[in-house]
Design a protein around this motif. Structure first.
Motif, PDB file in Angstrom:
ATOM      1  N   ASP A   1     111.661 -10.069  50.217  1.00  0.00           N
ATOM      2  CA  ASP A   1     112.595 -10.767  49.342  1.00  0.00           C
ATOM      3  C   ASP A   1     111.875 -11.805  48.488  1.00  0.00           C
ATOM      4  O   ASP A   1     112.240 -12.018  47.326  1.00  0.00           O
ATOM      5  CB  ASP A   1     113.682 -11.435  50.170  1.00  0.00           C
ATOM      6  CG  ASP A   1     114.674 -10.438  50.721  1.00  0.00           C
ATOM      7  OD1 ASP A   1     115.483  -9.906  49.946  1.00  0.00           O
ATOM      8  OD2 ASP A   1     114.632 -10.172  51.932  1.00  0.00           O
ATOM      9  N   LYS A   2     110.864 -12.480  49.040  1.00  0.00           N
ATOM     10  CA  LYS A   2     110.108 -13.446  48.252  1.00  0.00           C
ATOM     11  C   LYS A   2     109.386 -12.761  47.094  1.00  0.00           C
ATOM     12  O   LYS A   2     109.372 -13.255  45.964  1.00  0.00           O
ATOM     13  CB  LYS A   2     109.111 -14.177  49.146  1.00  0.00           C
ATOM     14  CG  LYS A   2     109.746 -15.111  50.165  1.00  0.00           C
ATOM     15  CD  LYS A   2     108.693 -15.782  51.018  1.00  0.00           C
ATOM     16  CE  LYS A   2     109.320 -16.709  52.049  1.00  0.00           C
ATOM     17  NZ  LYS A   2     108.297 -17.341  52.931  1.00  0.00           N
TER      18      LYS A   2
ATOM     19  N   PRO B   1     121.783 -13.157  36.897  1.00  0.00           N
ATOM     20  CA  PRO B   1     121.764 -13.465  38.334  1.00  0.00           C
ATOM     21  C   PRO B   1     120.607 -12.770  39.031  1.00  0.00           C
ATOM     22  O   PRO B   1     120.302 -11.601  38.769  1.00  0.00           O
ATOM     23  CB  PRO B   1     123.123 -12.931  38.823  1.00  0.00           C
ATOM     24  CG  PRO B   1     123.982 -12.866  37.600  1.00  0.00           C
ATOM     25  CD  PRO B   1     123.056 -12.549  36.463  1.00  0.00           C
ATOM     26  N   ASP B   2     119.959 -13.494  39.910  1.00  0.00           N
ATOM     27  CA  ASP B   2     118.837 -12.948  40.665  1.00  0.00           C
ATOM     28  C   ASP B   2     119.369 -11.953  41.690  1.00  0.00           C
ATOM     29  O   ASP B   2     120.143 -12.320  42.580  1.00  0.00           O
ATOM     30  CB  ASP B   2     118.089 -14.087  41.362  1.00  0.00           C
ATOM     31  CG  ASP B   2     116.760 -13.625  41.948  1.00  0.00           C
ATOM     32  OD1 ASP B   2     116.609 -12.410  42.180  1.00  0.00           O
ATOM     33  OD2 ASP B   2     115.887 -14.476  42.179  1.00  0.00           O
ATOM     34  N   PRO B   3     118.979 -10.673  41.590  1.00  0.00           N
ATOM     35  CA  PRO B   3     119.516  -9.682  42.542  1.00  0.00           C
ATOM     36  C   PRO B   3     119.036  -9.893  43.964  1.00  0.00           C
ATOM     37  O   PRO B   3     119.637  -9.361  44.905  1.00  0.00           O
ATOM     38  CB  PRO B   3     119.014  -8.350  41.970  1.00  0.00           C
ATOM     39  CG  PRO B   3     117.795  -8.713  41.170  1.00  0.00           C
ATOM     40  CD  PRO B   3     118.044 -10.079  40.621  1.00  0.00           C
ATOM     41  N   SER B   4     117.958 -10.648  44.152  1.00  0.00           N
ATOM     42  CA  SER B   4     117.449 -10.868  45.509  1.00  0.00           C
ATOM     43  C   SER B   4     118.170 -12.000  46.225  1.00  0.00           C
ATOM     44  O   SER B   4     117.935 -12.217  47.417  1.00  0.00           O
ATOM     45  CB  SER B   4     115.939 -11.168  45.460  1.00  0.00           C
ATOM     46  OG  SER B   4     115.695 -12.387  44.786  1.00  0.00           O
ATOM     47  N   ILE B   5     119.018 -12.745  45.510  1.00  0.00           N
ATOM     48  CA  ILE B   5     119.777 -13.844  46.114  1.00  0.00           C
ATOM     49  C   ILE B   5     121.185 -13.345  46.422  1.00  0.00           C
ATOM     50  O   ILE B   5     121.886 -12.846  45.534  1.00  0.00           O
ATOM     51  CB  ILE B   5     119.829 -15.069  45.187  1.00  0.00           C
ATOM     52  CG1 ILE B   5     118.419 -15.610  44.935  1.00  0.00           C
ATOM     53  CG2 ILE B   5     120.697 -16.159  45.787  1.00  0.00           C
ATOM     54  CD1 ILE B   5     118.369 -16.792  44.000  1.00  0.00           C
ATOM     55  N   LEU B   6     121.587 -13.479  47.668  1.00  0.00           N
ATOM     56  CA  LEU B   6     122.919 -13.056  48.076  1.00  0.00           C
ATOM     57  C   LEU B   6     123.932 -14.131  47.722  1.00  0.00           C
ATOM     58  O   LEU B   6     123.791 -15.286  48.126  1.00  0.00           O
ATOM     59  CB  LEU B   6     122.937 -12.783  49.586  1.00  0.00           C
ATOM     60  CG  LEU B   6     124.297 -12.428  50.188  1.00  0.00           C
ATOM     61  CD1 LEU B   6     124.814 -11.114  49.610  1.00  0.00           C
ATOM     62  CD2 LEU B   6     124.202 -12.349  51.708  1.00  0.00           C
TER      63      LEU B   6
ATOM     64  N   ASP C   1     115.399 -16.320  61.094  1.00  0.00           N
ATOM     65  CA  ASP C   1     114.491 -17.462  61.006  1.00  0.00           C
ATOM     66  C   ASP C   1     113.989 -17.642  59.584  1.00  0.00           C
ATOM     67  O   ASP C   1     113.495 -16.694  58.961  1.00  0.00           O
ATOM     68  CB  ASP C   1     113.297 -17.262  61.949  1.00  0.00           C
ATOM     69  CG  ASP C   1     113.642 -17.600  63.388  1.00  0.00           C
ATOM     70  OD1 ASP C   1     114.448 -18.510  63.598  1.00  0.00           O
ATOM     71  OD2 ASP C   1     113.091 -16.958  64.297  1.00  0.00           O
ATOM     72  N   GLY C   2     114.103 -18.882  59.079  1.00  0.00           N
ATOM     73  CA  GLY C   2     113.573 -19.211  57.758  1.00  0.00           C
ATOM     74  C   GLY C   2     114.519 -18.969  56.609  1.00  0.00           C
ATOM     75  O   GLY C   2     114.210 -19.354  55.469  1.00  0.00           O
ATOM     76  N   ASP C   3     115.661 -18.344  56.834  1.00  0.00           N
ATOM     77  CA  ASP C   3     116.619 -18.132  55.748  1.00  0.00           C
ATOM     78  C   ASP C   3     117.135 -19.478  55.224  1.00  0.00           C
ATOM     79  O   ASP C   3     117.235 -20.457  55.969  1.00  0.00           O
ATOM     80  CB  ASP C   3     117.796 -17.279  56.221  1.00  0.00           C
ATOM     81  CG  ASP C   3     117.424 -15.813  56.355  1.00  0.00           C
ATOM     82  OD1 ASP C   3     116.311 -15.453  55.935  1.00  0.00           O
ATOM     83  OD2 ASP C   3     118.234 -15.037  56.892  1.00  0.00           O
ATOM     84  N   ILE C   4     117.495 -19.504  53.942  1.00  0.00           N
ATOM     85  CA  ILE C   4     117.971 -20.721  53.289  1.00  0.00           C
ATOM     86  C   ILE C   4     119.416 -20.505  52.841  1.00  0.00           C
ATOM     87  O   ILE C   4     119.712 -19.554  52.110  1.00  0.00           O
ATOM     88  CB  ILE C   4     117.095 -21.094  52.081  1.00  0.00           C
ATOM     89  CG1 ILE C   4     115.645 -21.323  52.524  1.00  0.00           C
ATOM     90  CG2 ILE C   4     117.642 -22.339  51.380  1.00  0.00           C
ATOM     91  CD1 ILE C   4     114.688 -21.550  51.375  1.00  0.00           C
TER      92      ILE C   4
END
Length: 449
Positions: free
Chosen positions: A255-256, A286-291, A314-317
């Motif tokens: 995803d990064k 809109p960024d397709p990688s951002i839900l 773990d590590g999700d924002i």
């Protein structure tokens, strides 16, 4: 004095004063009428196509917040980093022959834990999902329940001739469930203090928005590692000065890389567009990688939210964005300023004027012609909405306030970035000046004679 003579003099002065007012109004119309000296080419609101107006939000329905949480299984299923309490008589702990067995230790949960007290010696499930016990090979326990692990331990010690069947009575309990480290970033201020009400948040937003973000690391237990629990741990659902959505940025390397590639592609398309002056530079999509998970939807729209969307690793924002750009501006005969738009309901032009302090039928007491407008008492009747369009364009929407009061279709909704300019019509200024001149000078001349 003869009454007829007195009436003749009165009407003479009235005609004189009215004539003076009309003459002065004609001069004023050529030199000071704002609709002539500061013209705005507007399109009547009832003639504009629907794409120039924002979608209504009065009828938006809140999303069922239960969709933001995971449904826990009937029985807890083990995974890496779970800590078990294990007691195996004669093995864990080891007892020499002909000695009484030691009682198992009792473990009390942490203060904020919902687990009951447990017994046994703490043994953690390894990263590969195995459980290491004395005298036997590591056991695969990932995805198993406590009862299944207990039976698997019993069978392992019997099959390896370590314990007789009547002595193999292991005890397995859960001391501490595994947790997931999630980062929550909030720009609505609720993360700093859970005690402030949403009404106080709205008042703070109106008085002067504080755009500073609050964030922190949240440890979520297994099967509670979802968006709803992350929000509850940091202050609850987004406040009134936050957008009606929740964004999730995944921490996986894939995803990064996807987000980095999206930014590179966008700037490359902008550079290519700048080479042609006739091409409009593209806006950031809109960024397709951002839900993005909406919290309010139109009636009849079923939210497409799956358990995989709300599950956090773990590590999700988790990001709550403020709505600092959802404001409109006022000018002209309205008090100048910047005003926030409501988040959950529509605001039309009449409501926006009232919010800005310039209601319908209210004279503004302008400064033109020595204050004659305020003496005349005729309020301004034309409102212009300056609305931005793509490619840095602009459209001026003309709203006749007299028509807007009687026809809801002539009251367009205000959208973020609009500038509302209130002006007098030319005939209103003339009428105000004529009335003001009469009451200011005509009556004085009448009383003087």
């Amino acid at each position: 004095m003869n009454i007829n003579l007195f009436q003749t003099r009165v009407w003479k002065h009235i005609r004189y004063t009215v004539g003076l007012g009309v003459a002065a109004s004609l001069v004023a119309s050529l030199t000071g009428c704002s609709s002539l000296t500061q013209p705005i080419d507007g399109v009547p609101a009832h003639r504009l196509p629907p794409e120039f107006f924002p979608a209504p939000k009065n009828n938006l329905v809140p999303v069922d917040i239960a969709l933001l949480s995971l449904e826990p299984p009937r029985d807890y299923q083990l995974g890496p980093d779970d800590i078990l309490g294990v007691y195996i008589e004669g093995v864990l702990p080891f007892n020499p022959p002909n000695t009484p067995p030691e009682p198992p230790p009792v473990n009390f949960p942490e203060q904020d834990s919902t687990l009951p007290p447990s017994i046994g010696y703490p043994i953690a499930v390894q990263d590969d999902g195995t459980l290491s016990l004395p005298l036997i090979e590591p056991l695969e326990v990932e995805g198993l329940t406590l009862d299944q692990v207990r039976e698997k331990i019993r069978e392992a010690y019997i099959d390896n001739d370590i314990l007789r069947e009547e002595k193999a009575r292991p005890i397995v309990t859960l001391i501490k469930e595994r947790t997931y480290d999630v980062i929550v970033v909030r720009e609505d201020g609720l993360g700093e203090s859970n005690q402030r009400s949403l009404q106080a948040q709205s008042s703070e937003f109106i008085r002067g928005r504080d755009n500073s973000a609050s964030g922190g690391l949240v440890k979520l237990p297994a099967y509670k590692n979802d968006i709803l629990h992350a929000l509850v741990e940091t202050g609850g659902l987004p406040g009134l000065n936050a957008k009606n959505e929740v964004r999730v940025l995944r921490a996986s390397e894939a995803d990064k890389r996807k987000r980095a590639q999206f930014v590179r592609d966008f700037y490359a398309s902008q550079r290519n567009a700048m080479l042609d002056p006739c091409v409009c530079p593209p806006e950031l999509p809109p960024d397709p990688s951002i839900l993005r998970i909406p919290l309010r939807l139109p009636p009849g729209v079923i939210p497409n939210i799956s358990p995989e969307d709300v599950e956090l690793q773990d590590g999700d924002i988790v990001y709550i964005e403020n709505r600092e750009t959802e404001v409109f501006y006022t000018g002209g005969q309205l008090p100048g300023g910047e005003f926030p738009l409501p988040r959950d309901y529509d605001l039309d032009v009449l409501g926006a004027m009232a919010l800005a302090g310039g209601g319908i039928g209210q004279t503004t007491g302008g400064s033109g012609f020595g204050g004659a407008r305020s003496v005349g008492g005729v309020p301004p009747g034309m409102l212009y909405i300056l609305r931005q369009t793509p490619c840095n364009g602009q459209v001026a929407i003309e709203v006749d306030l007299a028509r807007a009061v009687n026809d809801p279709r002539s009251r367009p909704l205000v959208q973020p970035g609009d500038t509302l300019i209130l002006q007098y019509k030319c005939e209103e200024e003339l009428l105000n000046f004529g009335l003001g001149t009469f009451f200011t000078y005509g009556i004085q001349e009448l009383l003087r004679n």
